[in-house]
Design an enzyme around this catalytic site. Structure first.
Site, short mmCIF file in Angstrom:
data_model
loop_
_atom_site.label_atom_id
_atom_site.label_comp_id
_atom_site.label_asym_id
_atom_site.label_seq_id
_atom_site.Cartn_x
_atom_site.Cartn_y
_atom_site.Cartn_z
N GLU A 95 0.73 -1.18 0.13
CA GLU A 95 -0.08 -0.11 0.01
C GLU A 95 0.87 1.40 0.12
O GLU A 95 1.69 1.32 0.75
CB GLU A 95 -0.81 0.02 1.28
N ASP A 145 -8.86 1.28 -7.14
CA ASP A 145 -9.48 2.52 -7.63
C ASP A 145 -10.13 2.04 -9.00
O ASP A 145 -9.42 1.69 -9.79
CB ASP A 145 -8.43 3.57 -7.80
N ASP A 181 -16.97 -2.96 -6.56
CA ASP A 181 -18.24 -2.41 -6.43
C ASP A 181 -18.61 -1.68 -7.41
O ASP A 181 -19.65 -1.00 -7.56
CB ASP A 181 -18.51 -1.94 -5.17
N THR A 218 -14.37 -5.13 3.40
CA THR A 218 -13.23 -4.06 3.52
C THR A 218 -13.85 -2.61 3.76
O THR A 218 -15.26 -2.46 3.59
CB THR A 218 -12.29 -3.81 2.09
N GLU A 221 -15.76 -1.37 0.76
CA GLU A 221 -16.64 -2.19 0.38
C GLU A 221 -17.90 -1.90 1.04
O GLU A 221 -19.04 -1.51 0.71
CB GLU A 221 -16.65 -3.54 0.70
C1 LIG Z 1 -10.06 2.03 -3.20
S1 LIG Z 1 -8.78 1.63 -2.14
C2 LIG Z 1 -9.46 0.19 -1.75
C3 LIG Z 1 -8.79 -0.20 -0.37
C4 LIG Z 1 -8.83 -1.34 0.50
N1 LIG Z 1 -8.40 -2.36 -0.47
C5 LIG Z 1 -10.31 -1.64 0.72
O1 LIG Z 1 -11.15 -2.27 -0.21
O2 LIG Z 1 -10.84 -0.96 1.52
C6 LIG Z 1 -7.41 1.31 -3.39
C7 LIG Z 1 -6.19 1.43 -2.69
O3 LIG Z 1 -5.06 0.93 -3.55
C8 LIG Z 1 -3.93 1.53 -3.22
N2 LIG Z 1 -3.08 1.59 -4.39
C9 LIG Z 1 -3.44 1.95 -5.88
N3 LIG Z 1 -2.41 1.47 -6.68
C10 LIG Z 1 -1.49 0.91 -6.20
C11 LIG Z 1 -0.13 0.35 -6.31
N4 LIG Z 1 0.19 0.30 -7.29
N5 LIG Z 1 0.52 -0.04 -5.38
C12 LIG Z 1 -0.02 0.10 -3.96
N6 LIG Z 1 -0.93 0.63 -3.70
C13 LIG Z 1 -1.82 0.90 -4.34
C14 LIG Z 1 -4.40 3.22 -3.06
O4 LIG Z 1 -3.49 3.77 -2.30
C15 LIG Z 1 -5.70 2.80 -2.15
O5 LIG Z 1 -5.24 2.82 -0.83
#
Ligand SMILES: C[S@@+](CC[C@H](N)C(=O)[O-])C[C@H]1O[C@@H](n2cnc3c(N)ncnc32)[C@H](O)[C@@H]1O
Length: 240
Positions: A95, A145, A181, A218, A221
């Site tokens: 992360e 994302d 989602d 999560t 979610e």
């Molecule tokens: C929408 S959040 C979801 C977080 C968690 N999995 C959840 O469901 O609550 C997506 C996360 O992926 C991380 N992220 C996106 N691309 C990444 C990468 N290439 N390497 C590490 N983290 C990444 C972002 O910082 C963000 O915290």
């Protein structure tokens, strides 16, 4: 641990430098006092020091248990719960958001969890440079994302070259588990995955699976649920 990622100047100002397309934008995010302490005191215990060498998982975890990589764990609540429930597996959580890393470190300490290691860097670069071929027993990407605007689709982490990279790093029979989602992203993921010859879809209907009971809900979610979104679990097996 990186404080920021090198980004190029705006196109046109410095034409010789091409900014890499990343799947994240580093959010500022304030650290709580507890998270600051965790990053100081617990990072040396659980954190993966930046480096260039290929990782030796037996050295990293101190055993030869299967290694599951979770990409973009957010605040890590799913990570520590899965690790606590499955002491026979090792978890490598990745992360870039430091408050999330601090949050997970505190949970690992509170729950005396020893089968988790954390990388605070771009998972794509980590995979490319430091993860050995055929080494991962599983990869989990929960609620990546969605980058909903069409001009941002190139930032979505699930893309053909990335799936090729996962195939290279995963063991035959290894499970790639994704959840989203965002229905349009689920369709996009399915299209990318079905174009890959390295994975087979384990969904009975050839699309998505029901959320497995063992997968914790999560943070993102829960937000999606509040907005009335459906959740799609996509489960693929790395073919031989
Ligand atoms: C929408 S959040 C979801 C977080 C968690 N999995 C959840 O469901 O609550 C997506 C996360 O992926 C991380 N992220 C996106 N691309 C990444 C990468 N290439 N390497 C590490 N983290 C990444 C972002 O910082 C963000 O915290």
């Amino acid at each position: 641990m990186p404080q920021s990622h090198p980004e190029g100047k705006k196109a046109g100002k410095e034409p010789s430098f091409r900014r890499p397309v990343r799947s994240f934008v580093l959010r500022a995010g304030r650290l709580t006092e507890g998270q600051k302490r965790a990053l100081d005191e617990l990072w040396p215990v659980y954190g993966l020091a930046e480096g260039v060498n290929q990782l030796d998982f037996e050295v990293l975890f101190g055993n030869d248990h299967p290694v599951i990589m979770e990409i973009g764990f957010g605040n890590g609540d799913a990570t520590w719960q899965m690790a606590l429930a499955h002491g026979e597996e090792n978890y490598l959580g990745v992360e870039v958001h430091r408050p999330g890393v601090g949050h997970l470190l505190l949970k690992l300490e509170d729950n005396r969890i020893s089968n988790v290691r954390i990388a605070c860097e771009d998972a794509v670069e980590l995979l490319r440079k430091r993860i050995p071929r055929n080494s991962l027993a599983g990869v989990r990407i929960y609620f990546p994302d969605p980058w909903p605007k069409k001009r941002h689709h190139k930032r979505r982490i699930i893309q053909a070259p990335f799936v090729g990279l996962l195939a290279e790093k995963m063991q035959a029979g290894g499970i790639l588990h994704m959840a989203t989602d965002w229905e349009q992203y689920a369709e996009y993921m399915l299209e990318v995955m079905h174009n890959s010859r390295d994975f087979e879809n384990l969904a009975p209907d050839g699309k998505s699976c029901l959320k497995p009971e063992w997968r914790p809900v999560t943070k993102y979610e829960k937000r999606g649920e509040r907005l009335g979104h459906s959740v799609f679990d996509l489960v693929f097996r790395r073919t031989a």
